[in-house]
Scaffold this active site. Structure first.
Site, mmCIF file in Angstrom:
data_model
loop_
_atom_site.group_PDB
_atom_site.id
_atom_site.type_symbol
_atom_site.label_atom_id
_atom_site.label_comp_id
_atom_site.label_asym_id
_atom_site.label_seq_id
_atom_site.Cartn_x
_atom_site.Cartn_y
_atom_site.Cartn_z
ATOM 1 N N THR A 13 43.246 36.668 55.311
ATOM 2 C CA THR A 13 42.877 37.106 56.663
ATOM 3 C C THR A 13 43.087 38.617 56.809
ATOM 4 O O THR A 13 42.313 39.303 57.481
ATOM 5 C CB THR A 13 43.733 36.356 57.723
ATOM 6 O OG1 THR A 13 43.572 34.979 57.498
ATOM 7 C CG2 THR A 13 43.315 36.694 59.138
ATOM 8 N N HIS A 16 40.089 40.267 55.577
ATOM 9 C CA HIS A 16 39.016 40.255 56.594
ATOM 10 C C HIS A 16 39.234 41.389 57.601
ATOM 11 O O HIS A 16 38.298 42.073 58.009
ATOM 12 C CB HIS A 16 39.019 38.929 57.370
ATOM 13 C CG HIS A 16 38.432 37.771 56.608
ATOM 14 N ND1 HIS A 16 37.091 37.599 56.456
ATOM 15 C CD2 HIS A 16 39.025 36.745 55.966
ATOM 16 C CE1 HIS A 16 36.864 36.505 55.746
ATOM 17 N NE2 HIS A 16 38.033 35.964 55.422
ATOM 18 N N GLU A 37 52.709 37.350 56.747
ATOM 19 C CA GLU A 37 53.555 36.619 55.784
ATOM 20 C C GLU A 37 54.771 37.502 55.522
ATOM 21 O O GLU A 37 54.641 38.575 54.928
ATOM 22 C CB GLU A 37 52.782 36.383 54.487
ATOM 23 C CG GLU A 37 51.545 35.522 54.692
ATOM 24 C CD GLU A 37 50.732 35.349 53.410
ATOM 25 O OE1 GLU A 37 51.141 35.838 52.338
ATOM 26 O OE2 GLU A 37 49.663 34.719 53.494
HETATM 27 P P1 NAD Z 1 40.471 33.536 48.266
HETATM 28 O O1 NAD Z 1 39.229 33.995 48.930
HETATM 29 O O2 NAD Z 1 41.340 34.543 47.593
HETATM 30 O O3 NAD Z 1 40.138 32.390 47.206
HETATM 31 C C1 NAD Z 1 38.966 31.651 47.196
HETATM 32 C C2 NAD Z 1 38.546 31.485 45.747
HETATM 33 O O4 NAD Z 1 37.383 30.648 45.702
HETATM 34 C C3 NAD Z 1 38.180 32.810 45.061
HETATM 35 O O5 NAD Z 1 38.997 33.006 43.913
HETATM 36 C C4 NAD Z 1 36.702 32.641 44.722
HETATM 37 O O6 NAD Z 1 36.355 33.270 43.501
HETATM 38 C C5 NAD Z 1 36.592 31.113 44.627
HETATM 39 N N1 NAD Z 1 35.196 30.650 44.755
HETATM 40 C C6 NAD Z 1 34.160 31.224 45.412
HETATM 41 N N2 NAD Z 1 33.034 30.517 45.218
HETATM 42 C C7 NAD Z 1 33.358 29.466 44.441
HETATM 43 C C8 NAD Z 1 32.631 28.378 43.898
HETATM 44 N N3 NAD Z 1 31.302 28.212 44.138
HETATM 45 N N4 NAD Z 1 33.277 27.478 43.155
HETATM 46 C C9 NAD Z 1 34.612 27.611 42.903
HETATM 47 N N5 NAD Z 1 35.358 28.636 43.394
HETATM 48 C C10 NAD Z 1 34.733 29.545 44.147
HETATM 49 O O7 NAD Z 1 41.302 32.780 49.406
HETATM 50 P P2 NAD Z 1 42.819 32.210 49.478
HETATM 51 O O8 NAD Z 1 43.683 33.259 50.081
HETATM 52 O O9 NAD Z 1 43.197 31.569 48.219
HETATM 53 O O10 NAD Z 1 42.564 31.109 50.612
HETATM 54 C C11 NAD Z 1 41.743 29.993 50.315
HETATM 55 C C12 NAD Z 1 40.869 29.628 51.509
HETATM 56 O O11 NAD Z 1 41.708 29.116 52.558
HETATM 57 C C13 NAD Z 1 40.102 30.784 52.141
HETATM 58 O O12 NAD Z 1 38.826 30.319 52.534
HETATM 59 C C14 NAD Z 1 40.930 31.127 53.366
HETATM 60 O O13 NAD Z 1 40.149 31.747 54.380
HETATM 61 C C15 NAD Z 1 41.407 29.746 53.773
HETATM 62 N N6 NAD Z 1 42.608 29.691 54.600
HETATM 63 C C16 NAD Z 1 42.661 28.706 55.513
HETATM 64 C C17 NAD Z 1 43.784 28.544 56.283
HETATM 65 C C18 NAD Z 1 43.837 27.434 57.265
HETATM 66 O O14 NAD Z 1 44.812 27.372 58.042
HETATM 67 N N7 NAD Z 1 42.872 26.536 57.255
HETATM 68 C C19 NAD Z 1 44.872 29.413 56.133
HETATM 69 C C20 NAD Z 1 44.809 30.396 55.156
HETATM 70 C C21 NAD Z 1 43.670 30.535 54.385
#
Ligand code: NAD
Length: 315
Positions: A13, A16, A37
């Protein structure tokens, strides 16, 4: 309570916010000190606060809740209607000091490095995603090996899941997923994820899909790879609306789908401590540490996907 920041880590985030993309610019106001964090030392206590003293080292649950809405009164704090998030709605932790309500502190009573204490919060997201249902003796597919997917790999292995499949498209993270113990790491841009999973699971598919990429294609492929009557936990946040064949990929397969947000307050925090005490090596997902003033370098690495969790050391 006023905390002296010991360590802060960077969440997706924050990236972003750094990019100031459409989603975030519509959801927060500026100016704002970002960062949520955090691990810190209590330097000032609020009036009437009991159970803490100056010098205590705490982690922080970053969702500040109202305690009065229907969700809070039913105990569902993580979906409080009036939630305020540290570093988004209120000034955050990429600073020397940060102010947080006593309710949101987590006292650290087990001996862990400070950089691990600040990532208990995101680890809680991974805990709620992986352990929505039992994974022991079950096959799982983790789509996306970003910092949260990396935590999910450690936890799934620690909890007895087998085999743990990971799909990821970035080389650095593919290598890291292997190093963290994933049984099969597949790049869906180069290999046929569905074919491989069907072959390794004898045509059944995985028992659980843990979607941690926020990528529509990854979700679609993951659902295809999930066995009938399987479980799906969705943590990744998508850029916009998602187009998925609900009939064939979810309904007619009798899947159970869970949306995951934040962490359970505070039952997940108790689980986190037990998991860390029992030897889960969360430190392995921290790939870099930078001084806070070097945050631009850290953001560049995150942008390229050439890192796991990045820890920041205050000024
Ligand atoms: P990140 O963006 O660092 O990791 C996402 C990973 O997915 C990346 O390494 C990317 O290369 C990979 N990816 C992209 N396209 C892909 C595909 N087609 N197949 C396989 N992998 C693919 O994010 P993060 O910090 O590890 O967080 C993970 C997700 O969780 C993010 O979308 C984030 O926004 C979300 N998130 C949600 C919450 C919640 O409360 N729901 C809280 C924190 C983060």
């Amino acid at each position: 309570m006023i905390l002296k920041v010991k360590r802060a880590s960077i969440c997706g985030t924050d990236l972003h916010i750094y990019r100031w993309d459409e989603w975030i610019s519509q959801s927060m106001g500026i100016p704002r000190i970002i960062g949520h964090e955090v691990a810190g030392e209590i330097v000032e206590l609020g009036k009437n606060v009991k159970g803490y003293k100056r010098g205590d080292i705490v982690s922080v649950e970053t969702h500040f809740v109202c305690h009065t809405c229907a969700a809070c009164r039913k105990g569902f704090f993580k979906v409080c209607y009036n939630m305020k998030i540290l570093g988004i709605d209120l000034d955050g932790a990429f600073a020397e000091y940060v102010k947080v309500p006593a309710f949101n502190l987590w006292k650290n009573e087990i001996d862990l490095p400070e950089e691990v204490l600040s990532i208990k919060e995101p680890f809680g997201n991974a805990v709620d995603t992986v352990l929505t249902e039992d994974v022991s003796g079950k096959s799982v597919l983790i789509t996306g090996a970003g910092p949260l997917g990396m935590m999910a790999i450690l936890l799934a292995k620690h909890s007895g899941a087998y085999p743990v499949f990971v799909s990821e498209v970035k080389d650095y993270r593919i290598n890291k997923a292997k190093e963290l113990g994933a049984d099969y790491v597949i790049n869906p841009l180069k290999e046929d994820l569905y074919e491989i999973i069907m072959e390794k699971t004898k045509g059944e598919g995985v028992d659980a899909l843990l979607e941690m990429s926020g990528n529509e294609k990854a979700l679609e492929e993951g659902l295809k790879c999930t066995a009938p009557n399987g479980r799906v936990s969705l943590l990744g946040l998508f850029e916009g609306k998602v187009n998925v064949d609900l009939n064939n990929l979810i309904i007619l397969k009798n899947l159970r789908v869970y949306g995951i947000t934040g962490r359970e307050m505070f039952s997940t925090w108790y689980k986190i401590d037990k998991l860390l005490e029992s030897g889960l090596e969360l430190k392995k997902v921290i790939t870099h540490s930078f001084k806070m003033e070097e945050i631009n370098k850290a953001m560049e690495l995150m942008e390229k996907g050439e890192c796991g969790k990045i820890s920041l050391i205050p000024f």
